[in-house]
Write an enzyme that holds these catalytic residues in place. Sequence first.
Site, PDB file in Angstrom:
ATOM      1  N   TYR A 102      73.982  80.392   7.663  1.00 11.16           N
ATOM      2  CA  TYR A 102      72.858  80.723   8.542  1.00 11.16           C
ATOM      3  C   TYR A 102      73.013  82.129   9.137  1.00 11.16           C
ATOM      4  CZ  TYR A 102      70.049  81.334  12.629  1.00 11.16           C
ATOM      5  OH  TYR A 102      69.203  81.896  13.550  1.00 11.16           O
ATOM      6  N   GLN A 135      73.618  76.505  19.598  1.00 12.09           N
ATOM      7  CA  GLN A 135      73.805  75.478  20.629  1.00 12.09           C
ATOM      8  C   GLN A 135      73.351  75.925  22.022  1.00 12.09           C
ATOM      9  OE1 GLN A 135      74.908  72.532  19.498  1.00 12.09           O
ATOM     10  NE2 GLN A 135      75.349  73.341  17.467  1.00 12.09           N
ATOM     11  N   THR A 136      72.596  77.020  22.128  1.00 16.25           N
ATOM     12  CA  THR A 136      72.223  77.541  23.445  1.00 16.25           C
ATOM     13  C   THR A 136      70.759  77.990  23.429  1.00 16.25           C
ATOM     14  OG1 THR A 136      74.486  78.391  23.623  1.00 16.25           O
ATOM     15  CG2 THR A 136      72.926  79.107  25.288  1.00 16.25           C
ATOM     16  N   ASP A 177      68.424  77.096  10.124  1.00 18.97           N
ATOM     17  CA  ASP A 177      69.036  76.410  11.263  1.00 18.97           C
ATOM     18  C   ASP A 177      68.275  75.109  11.503  1.00 18.97           C
ATOM     19  OD1 ASP A 177      66.633  77.197  12.393  1.00 18.97           O
ATOM     20  OD2 ASP A 177      67.537  78.100  14.174  1.00 18.97           O
ATOM     21  N   CYS A 215      50.810  70.314  16.835  1.00 19.68           N
ATOM     22  CA  CYS A 215      50.183  70.536  15.529  1.00 19.68           C
ATOM     23  C   CYS A 215      48.903  71.359  15.616  1.00 19.68           C
ATOM     24  CB  CYS A 215      49.896  69.196  14.852  1.00 19.68           C
ATOM     25  SG  CYS A 215      51.398  68.269  14.430  1.00 19.68           S
ATOM     26  N   GLU A 267      72.826  86.002  17.417  1.00 17.07           N
ATOM     27  CA  GLU A 267      72.773  84.785  16.601  1.00 17.07           C
ATOM     28  C   GLU A 267      73.949  83.854  16.909  1.00 17.07           C
ATOM     29  OE1 GLU A 267      70.451  83.637  14.907  1.00 17.07           O
ATOM     30  OE2 GLU A 267      69.137  85.364  14.687  1.00 17.07           O
ATOM     31  N   TRP A 321      67.223  91.409  21.421  1.00 15.34           N
ATOM     32  CA  TRP A 321      67.851  91.621  20.119  1.00 15.34           C
ATOM     33  C   TRP A 321      66.805  91.743  19.013  1.00 15.34           C
ATOM     34  CZ3 TRP A 321      68.787  87.555  23.445  1.00 15.34           C
ATOM     35  CH2 TRP A 321      68.088  86.369  23.195  1.00 15.34           C
ATOM     36  N   ARG A 322      65.620  91.208  19.255  1.00 11.70           N
ATOM     37  CA  ARG A 322      64.550  91.267  18.263  1.00 11.70           C
ATOM     38  C   ARG A 322      63.877  92.637  18.284  1.00 11.70           C
ATOM     39  NH1 ARG A 322      60.738  86.201  18.558  1.00 11.70           N
ATOM     40  NH2 ARG A 322      62.390  85.264  17.282  1.00 11.70           N
ATOM     41  N   GLY A 368      79.842  78.077  26.406  1.00 16.06           N
ATOM     42  CA  GLY A 368      80.465  76.960  25.705  1.00 16.06           C
ATOM     43  C   GLY A 368      80.875  77.309  24.279  1.00 16.06           C
ATOM     44  N   TYR A 369      81.496  76.338  23.608  1.00 16.32           N
ATOM     45  CA  TYR A 369      81.953  76.532  22.229  1.00 16.32           C
ATOM     46  C   TYR A 369      82.696  77.871  22.112  1.00 16.32           C
ATOM     47  CZ  TYR A 369      78.656  72.724  21.411  1.00 16.32           C
ATOM     48  OH  TYR A 369      77.992  71.521  21.464  1.00 16.32           O
TER      49      TYR A 369
END
Length: 370
Positions: free
Chosen positions: A140, A62-63, A158, A220, A57, A44-45, A101-102
């Site tokens: 978002y 959640q995935t 996000d 870091c 998106e 998708w990018r 899900g969701y």
Amino acid sequence: MEYLYGKLKTLEREESPLEEAERLRAASGPLLYWYDRNRRILPWREEPEAYRVWISEIMLQQTRVEAVKPYFARFMEALPDIKSLAQVEEQTLLKLWEGLGYYNRARNLKKAAQVIVEEYGAVMPDSYEKLIKLPGIGSYTAGAVASIAFGIPEPAVDGNVLRVLSRLLADREDIGKAGTKKRFEDLIRDNMDRERAGDYNQALIELGAIVCIPAGKPLCAECPLHSICLARREELTEIIPVKAPKKPRRIEDKTVFLLEWEDRAAIRKRSSKGLLASLYEFPNIPGHAEAGELKEQLKDGLGLPAEEILSVEKLADSVHIFSHVEWHMTGYRVKIANEHPELFKMVKKEEIFSKYPLPNAFGVYTKALM
């Protein structure tokens, strides 16, 4: 750790709002330089057309990215544009979504697609204000689509971005609060790279996903912002971002039955409301039934007469975790003498894999049908 929490409470913010803005602007160049050289190649990018960005998106909520890739490819093949999404039957849509899900995310995709067809001629609106009014699209997703697909300088905040900014600014506010997110959105909107809005948002997200990670110590030494990160300087990366603990999940015990008759297995449709609404499931009853109780439990819980039971085989136990509840399941394969269409929907086993959407919660038992 107690020392760090004490330090967190006693340290006063050194940065004024103006200095926060300056720190964020100073991060822009190194961030985009790092992104250009380290970003992951994602389908998708590489083709950031608005429809593809929108679908990706919603799937990515959640995935994990790696889990989304095959779903995205399958979805694009089956529903390549907004018109096809607006017209798809719900069962087909939910089957395409099975495992992500969701499921209300998928239903809202269709609702939004229907609005886009009716109000915008099946063309994704190129306005943040119009996008955010569509079903299932919040700040978002509206910011992500607006910036990535159309270059509009709107933030896409996000969990990854909340974590990066909290650490960069050593912000001590709870990132679970709407006010914290709103403040970060305003801060980004005023100070983001306006020429590369989509790349800027994706760079923050990418940094949070692969360097300023949510689990374990942030990397870091690999971060392009390490020299200006206040949490790193103040040794607070272990406790920033700050987030209030979640309430304990409710535990629900279930006994799941693979009721098999000839080459078919029993399924039933769940309620149209609540958890996993309108999806199919294997017949199940509350509690953990013991083998010696099965005939009685099948009769009392499912209405199946004891004389219909030909054989019983114990299956693996399974646990599935939702956001607010855990299912602790035990399972049995039960051969039955007759179809009993008055009690169950008996379907060919291969149709369970190809036609009927069953949630991943039953994944252990679905695999047992293979």
